[in-house]
Write a protein that holds these residues in place. Sequence first.
Motif, PDB file in Angstrom:
ATOM      1  N   VAL A  48      17.493  10.011 -29.166  1.00  0.00           N
ATOM      2  CA  VAL A  48      18.442  10.649 -28.288  1.00  0.00           C
ATOM      3  C   VAL A  48      18.296  10.146 -26.800  1.00  0.00           C
ATOM      4  CG1 VAL A  48      16.969  12.926 -27.699  1.00  0.00           C
ATOM      5  CG2 VAL A  48      19.680  12.783 -27.539  1.00  0.00           C
ATOM      6  N   GLU A  49      17.261   9.797 -26.316  1.00  0.00           N
ATOM      7  CA  GLU A  49      17.063   9.378 -24.928  1.00  0.00           C
ATOM      8  C   GLU A  49      17.860   8.161 -24.772  1.00  0.00           C
ATOM      9  OE1 GLU A  49      13.721  11.877 -26.018  1.00  0.00           O
ATOM     10  OE2 GLU A  49      14.630   9.932 -26.883  1.00  0.00           O
ATOM     11  N   GLN A  50      18.169   7.150 -25.930  1.00  0.00           N
ATOM     12  CA  GLN A  50      18.972   6.194 -25.786  1.00  0.00           C
ATOM     13  C   GLN A  50      20.472   6.553 -25.186  1.00  0.00           C
ATOM     14  OE1 GLN A  50      18.209   2.912 -25.660  1.00  0.00           O
ATOM     15  NE2 GLN A  50      16.023   3.541 -25.982  1.00  0.00           N
ATOM     16  N   ALA A  51      20.912   7.950 -25.983  1.00  0.00           N
ATOM     17  CA  ALA A  51      22.124   8.119 -25.709  1.00  0.00           C
ATOM     18  C   ALA A  51      22.247   8.798 -24.094  1.00  0.00           C
ATOM     19  CB  ALA A  51      22.453   9.268 -26.424  1.00  0.00           C
ATOM     20  N   GLU A  52      21.298   9.199 -23.831  1.00  0.00           N
ATOM     21  CA  GLU A  52      21.009   9.717 -22.190  1.00  0.00           C
ATOM     22  C   GLU A  52      20.928   8.599 -21.353  1.00  0.00           C
ATOM     23  OE1 GLU A  52      17.683  12.093 -22.787  1.00  0.00           O
ATOM     24  OE2 GLU A  52      18.788  13.988 -23.487  1.00  0.00           O
ATOM     25  N   LEU A  53      20.490   7.563 -21.834  1.00  0.00           N
ATOM     26  CA  LEU A  53      20.392   6.243 -20.741  1.00  0.00           C
ATOM     27  C   LEU A  53      21.793   5.811 -20.933  1.00  0.00           C
ATOM     28  CD1 LEU A  53      16.844   4.672 -22.029  1.00  0.00           C
ATOM     29  CD2 LEU A  53      17.777   5.440 -19.682  1.00  0.00           C
ATOM     30  N   SER A  54      22.469   5.615 -21.927  1.00  0.00           N
ATOM     31  CA  SER A  54      23.912   5.178 -22.015  1.00  0.00           C
ATOM     32  C   SER A  54      24.628   6.117 -21.445  1.00  0.00           C
ATOM     33  CB  SER A  54      24.231   5.200 -23.513  1.00  0.00           C
ATOM     34  OG  SER A  54      23.575   4.432 -24.377  1.00  0.00           O
ATOM     35  N   ASP A  55      24.784   6.992 -21.098  1.00  0.00           N
ATOM     36  CA  ASP A  55      25.508   8.345 -20.167  1.00  0.00           C
ATOM     37  C   ASP A  55      25.211   7.909 -18.892  1.00  0.00           C
ATOM     38  OD1 ASP A  55      26.757  10.657 -19.273  1.00  0.00           O
ATOM     39  OD2 ASP A  55      24.813  11.561 -19.195  1.00  0.00           O
ATOM     40  N   GLU A  56      23.787   7.680 -18.501  1.00  0.00           N
ATOM     41  CA  GLU A  56      23.786   7.304 -17.295  1.00  0.00           C
ATOM     42  C   GLU A  56      24.219   5.949 -16.780  1.00  0.00           C
ATOM     43  OE1 GLU A  56      19.375   6.359 -14.518  1.00  0.00           O
ATOM     44  OE2 GLU A  56      19.542   7.481 -16.323  1.00  0.00           O
ATOM     45  N   ARG A  57      24.234   5.032 -17.603  1.00  0.00           N
ATOM     46  CA  ARG A  57      24.550   3.616 -17.284  1.00  0.00           C
ATOM     47  C   ARG A  57      25.872   3.890 -17.330  1.00  0.00           C
ATOM     48  NH1 ARG A  57      24.517  -0.412 -14.419  1.00  0.00           N
ATOM     49  NH2 ARG A  57      24.702  -2.422 -15.338  1.00  0.00           N
ATOM     50  N   LEU A  58      26.940   4.323 -18.114  1.00  0.00           N
ATOM     51  CA  LEU A  58      28.342   4.296 -17.963  1.00  0.00           C
ATOM     52  C   LEU A  58      28.678   5.093 -16.606  1.00  0.00           C
ATOM     53  CD1 LEU A  58      29.217   5.242 -21.554  1.00  0.00           C
ATOM     54  CD2 LEU A  58      29.438   2.848 -20.389  1.00  0.00           C
ATOM     55  N   SER A  59      27.921   6.193 -16.205  1.00  0.00           N
ATOM     56  CA  SER A  59      28.267   6.696 -14.836  1.00  0.00           C
ATOM     57  C   SER A  59      28.088   5.709 -13.625  1.00  0.00           C
ATOM     58  CB  SER A  59      27.450   7.756 -14.631  1.00  0.00           C
ATOM     59  OG  SER A  59      27.603   9.030 -15.644  1.00  0.00           O
ATOM     60  N   GLN A  60      26.987   4.916 -13.858  1.00  0.00           N
ATOM     61  CA  GLN A  60      26.680   3.760 -12.873  1.00  0.00           C
ATOM     62  C   GLN A  60      27.813   2.721 -12.708  1.00  0.00           C
ATOM     63  OE1 GLN A  60      22.669   2.242 -14.344  1.00  0.00           O
ATOM     64  NE2 GLN A  60      21.629   3.882 -13.221  1.00  0.00           N
ATOM     65  N   LEU A  61      28.372   2.448 -14.036  1.00  0.00           N
ATOM     66  CA  LEU A  61      29.168   1.371 -13.982  1.00  0.00           C
ATOM     67  C   LEU A  61      30.901   2.126 -13.564  1.00  0.00           C
ATOM     68  CD1 LEU A  61      28.385  -0.234 -17.448  1.00  0.00           C
ATOM     69  CD2 LEU A  61      28.229  -1.275 -14.949  1.00  0.00           C
ATOM     70  N   GLY A  62      30.968   3.435 -13.419  1.00  0.00           N
ATOM     71  CA  GLY A  62      32.088   3.963 -13.110  1.00  0.00           C
ATOM     72  C   GLY A  62      33.167   4.192 -14.135  1.00  0.00           C
ATOM     73  N   ILE A  63      32.767   4.038 -15.301  1.00  0.00           N
ATOM     74  CA  ILE A  63      33.498   4.418 -16.773  1.00  0.00           C
ATOM     75  C   ILE A  63      33.714   5.841 -17.155  1.00  0.00           C
ATOM     76  CG2 ILE A  63      33.621   3.826 -19.058  1.00  0.00           C
ATOM     77  CD1 ILE A  63      32.355   1.399 -18.382  1.00  0.00           C
ATOM     78  N   ARG A  64      34.847   6.407 -16.908  1.00  0.00           N
ATOM     79  CA  ARG A  64      35.177   7.656 -17.461  1.00  0.00           C
ATOM     80  C   ARG A  64      34.719   7.842 -18.857  1.00  0.00           C
ATOM     81  NH1 ARG A  64      41.274   8.196 -17.043  1.00  0.00           N
ATOM     82  NH2 ARG A  64      41.112   6.224 -17.605  1.00  0.00           N
ATOM     83  N   HIS A  65      33.628   8.912 -19.308  1.00  0.00           N
ATOM     84  CA  HIS A  65      33.301   9.150 -20.519  1.00  0.00           C
ATOM     85  C   HIS A  65      32.891  10.609 -20.839  1.00  0.00           C
ATOM     86  CE1 HIS A  65      29.602   8.379 -18.109  1.00  0.00           C
ATOM     87  NE2 HIS A  65      28.893   9.188 -19.151  1.00  0.00           N
ATOM     88  N   GLU A  66      32.531  10.684 -22.188  1.00  0.00           N
ATOM     89  CA  GLU A  66      32.091  11.932 -22.535  1.00  0.00           C
ATOM     90  C   GLU A  66      30.632  11.982 -23.359  1.00  0.00           C
ATOM     91  OE1 GLU A  66      34.845  14.463 -24.432  1.00  0.00           O
ATOM     92  OE2 GLU A  66      36.699  13.404 -23.278  1.00  0.00           O
TER      93      GLU A  66
END
Length: 225
Positions: free
Chosen positions: A180-198
């Motif tokens: 699940v840490e991979q999902a949390e890292l993906s969440d963090e990376r998408l935030s860094q890229l400015g991509i709206r996500h859930e």
Amino acid sequence: MPQPGDLIDAADYAFSFRTLEPRPDAPRALLVLLHGVGSDELQLASIGERTPGDVLVALPRGYRSISGGKLGWYRVGLSEDGLQVVEDEAEEARLKLHEFVQQLQSRFDVPPERTVVAGFSQGGMLAASLALTSPETVAAFALLCGQMPPEVEPLHTPRADLAHLRALIVHGRQDDTLPVEQAELSDERLSQLGIRHELRLHRGGHELTGVVENDAVEWLSRVLA
């Protein structure tokens, strides 16, 4: 209820694939669903069956034989350092998906702003690869029990070109294939890229559960609208 049609051979397309039938004559949107390693193009058909009837749902089949005949998109191994991807195969799959999506868009007259790609596990990673490197091709992508593919990070387009994208991450807290840490890292990376996500985390492992499917359908209903 829509049903998967006959397999369409890859002679005229980058992948062999099925569409859900009845296929709309003039589709309003395009949804491409990518299966994980060891499954086939029917794995995510139940998600496609719950999308609006005017959406063209394409179910491509992985073209590479992996680990004793399992279908997949590229070879990958697991180590203490995480996933070890055969990068040239992953790049080939990314380019073929780009070609495939454009072929469908041209054939059925569906624009990129009404195109969504989603996938389970490796299929989700491939969907993310396309969206992050060729954002002009799609409007949104979903990672179901997947992760942001590190091998394409050097190929990401500028942040400004990603601003229109939307994304979904769904993951099991007990996933022992991709923790699940991979999902949390993906969440963090998408935030860094400015991509709206859930980000949606649930009990469960590396599997396409009813909860994961429901999350995908609910999100797709909003994005495809």
